[in-house]
Design an enzyme around this catalytic site. Structure first.
Site, short mmCIF file in Angstrom:
data_model
loop_
_atom_site.label_atom_id
_atom_site.label_comp_id
_atom_site.label_asym_id
_atom_site.label_seq_id
_atom_site.Cartn_x
_atom_site.Cartn_y
_atom_site.Cartn_z
N GLU A 90 0.82 -1.20 0.00
CA GLU A 90 0.00 0.00 0.00
C GLU A 90 0.86 1.25 0.00
OE1 GLU A 90 -3.12 -2.04 3.13
OE2 GLU A 90 -2.11 -0.18 3.63
N CYS A 103 2.55 8.42 2.08
CA CYS A 103 2.87 7.42 3.10
C CYS A 103 3.30 6.14 2.39
CB CYS A 103 1.64 7.17 3.98
SG CYS A 103 1.90 5.90 5.23
N CYS A 110 5.45 -7.62 7.73
CA CYS A 110 6.31 -7.10 8.80
C CYS A 110 6.52 -8.23 9.79
CB CYS A 110 5.62 -5.93 9.50
SG CYS A 110 6.62 -5.10 10.76
N CYS A 114 3.43 -6.55 16.21
CA CYS A 114 2.62 -5.70 17.10
C CYS A 114 1.16 -6.19 17.11
CB CYS A 114 2.69 -4.24 16.65
SG CYS A 114 4.37 -3.60 16.68
N CYS A 117 -1.72 -4.21 15.02
CA CYS A 117 -1.44 -3.72 13.67
C CYS A 117 -1.79 -4.79 12.64
CB CYS A 117 0.03 -3.35 13.57
SG CYS A 117 0.55 -2.94 11.90
N CYS A 328 -2.84 1.53 7.84
CA CYS A 328 -2.15 0.47 8.56
C CYS A 328 -2.39 -0.93 8.02
CB CYS A 328 -2.53 0.51 10.03
SG CYS A 328 -2.50 2.16 10.69
N1 SAH Z 1 6.87 -0.06 11.67
C1 SAH Z 1 6.84 1.39 11.73
C2 SAH Z 1 6.04 2.04 10.61
C3 SAH Z 1 4.72 1.41 10.24
S1 SAH Z 1 3.39 1.50 11.45
C4 SAH Z 1 6.34 1.84 13.09
O1 SAH Z 1 5.89 1.00 13.86
O2 SAH Z 1 6.43 3.02 13.38
C5 SAH Z 1 3.02 3.24 11.50
C6 SAH Z 1 2.24 3.66 12.72
O3 SAH Z 1 0.93 3.13 12.68
C7 SAH Z 1 2.85 3.19 14.04
O4 SAH Z 1 2.90 4.27 14.95
C8 SAH Z 1 1.85 2.15 14.53
O5 SAH Z 1 1.86 2.09 15.93
C9 SAH Z 1 0.55 2.70 13.97
N2 SAH Z 1 -0.54 1.73 13.84
C10 SAH Z 1 -0.48 0.44 13.49
N3 SAH Z 1 -1.72 -0.11 13.46
C11 SAH Z 1 -2.58 0.89 13.79
C12 SAH Z 1 -4.00 0.97 13.92
N4 SAH Z 1 -4.79 -0.08 13.69
N5 SAH Z 1 -4.54 2.16 14.25
C13 SAH Z 1 -3.76 3.24 14.45
N6 SAH Z 1 -2.43 3.22 14.34
C14 SAH Z 1 -1.84 2.06 14.02
#
Ligand code: SAH
Length: 339
Positions: A90, A103, A110, A114, A117, A328
């Site tokens: 994406e 973005c 990944c 997390c 995510c 995300c």
């Molecule tokens: N791996 C990197 C970049 C990708 S995620 C990182 O973690 O920073 C980018 C951002 O999106 C991160 O701050 C992550 O915590 C957030 N994120 C992931 N899933 C999300 C969700 N469902 N809602 C809101 N933010 C989310």
């Protein structure tokens, strides 16, 4: 036939000189490809005709293919981009006041794991090559005029693919006119690499996804915390070679009932006291994968005001493009499910 973008500048110099042309023709080629974004060798009028012919016999000029495009009410456009091996990532184009934000993704999937995510549920399928990262920019530029900022906040952990991300930033900087100060790298906090990244690009902007104010919760939701715990992150932020006046962005995803209480805000504030940071609060983007909910706006505002009263600059990122799943990993992970 090979994608011409898969070659680095020095590889093209070597190749072109091995064909008997001066190596500087590679500079000209790079200017056409990245600077002017020309899609046909025939149009590269300052290259000798015979070189243009040779190039078009050996290479094609390949941008990632737009497999799906969704546009939100606010003008946010979410692209699902197809890669040469059938994978897809994406990229999101977000119009803002006075500029556009791109973005970008850094990996297919990944491996950080997390537990909120969507991308994490794919696992790491593979790293993106540097040209698949710059390719996202080339593709989104087709529809864009004016100033562009880049955030590496799409799918993947950019510091887990640092070699390709660095090569992409290098090209963006040298050939497309992007100062690294207009590029923000968002990371879960792979700390040694983060230091390395700033030594290589001192002006690069950094966003650190802290998300939880203590090790207990952060380790539960972000397994990487067991390796680089909160205290180490805070210490490292204090030591990063960042110019005076510049600040690291702390990202904090607000999940209802999990990390969104006023006490959590105070705890976060105490943690960050004295650091040169600004705080981005991201109300959780709900999805079909995890049961987590977004807090009510009022709760989010309370969280923000606690931090503001403690003296922090706080921005609430009410997500754009939520209705088009422009958040995300949700387009890629829901792709093919008819949503
Ligand atoms: N791996 C990197 C970049 C990708 S995620 C990182 O973690 O920073 C980018 C951002 O999106 C991160 O701050 C992550 O915590 C957030 N994120 C992931 N899933 C999300 C969700 N469902 N809602 C809101 N933010 C989310």
């Amino acid at each position: 036939m090979k994608n011409v973008f898969s070659l680095t500048h020095s590889q093209l110099r070597e190749l072109i000189s091995s064909w008997g042309y001066p190596a500087y023709q590679a500079d000209n080629l790079f200017r056409w490809l990245y600077g002017k974004r020309t899609k046909s060798f025939q149009l590269m009028t300052n290259l000798p005709k015979s070189l243009r012919k040779k190039l078009s016999q050996e290479f094609f000029i390949g941008y990632p293919e737009v497999l799906e495009l969704r546009e939100g009410r606010d003008g946010t456009k979410k692209y699902l981009l197809g890669l040469e091996d059938g994978e897809a990532v994406e990229a999101v184009r977000i119009p803002e006041r006075g500029h556009t934000t791109f973005c970008l993704s850094s990996q297919v999937g990944c491996r950080m794991g997390c537990k909120f995510c969507a991308t994490s549920t794919m696992g790491l399928r593979r790293n993106l090559n540097f040209w698949e990262i710059t390719g996202q920019v080339l593709r989104l530029m087709e529809e864009t005029e004016g100033r562009v900022n880049i955030v590496l906040m799409g799918m993947g952990e950019p510091l887990d693919n640092w070699e390709n991300v660095a090569a992409a930033i290098e090209i963006l900087k040298e050939w497309m006119g992007f100062s690294p100060r207009r590029i923000t790298l968002s990371t879960v906090g792979l700390l040694p690499r983060l230091k390395e990244a700033l030594l290589r690009f001192p002006n690069l902007r950094v966003a650190l996804s802290l998300n939880f104010p203590d090790d207990e919760r952060r380790s539960k939701f972000m397994p990487v915390n067991r390796k680089f715990p909160v205290e180490e992150i805070i210490k490292t932020i204090g030591e990063l070679p960042i110019k005076k006046r510049e600040r690291v962005t702390i990202e904090y995803v607000l999940i209802k009932g999990i990390n969104d209480s006023p006490a959590d805000a105070r705890r976060l504030g105490r943690l960050l006291r004295g650091l040169r940071v600004k705080i981005n609060l991201i109300p959780y983007n709900e999805n079909e994968i995890f049961p987590w909910r977004r807090p009510e706006d009022e709760r989010t505002e309370t969280f923000a005001s606690v931090l503001r009263e403690m003296g922090f600059s706080v921005f609430v990122r009410y997500s754009k493009g939520n209705e088009i799943k422009a958040a995300c990993g949700q387009l890629r992970t829901s792709w093919g499910k008819g949503s």
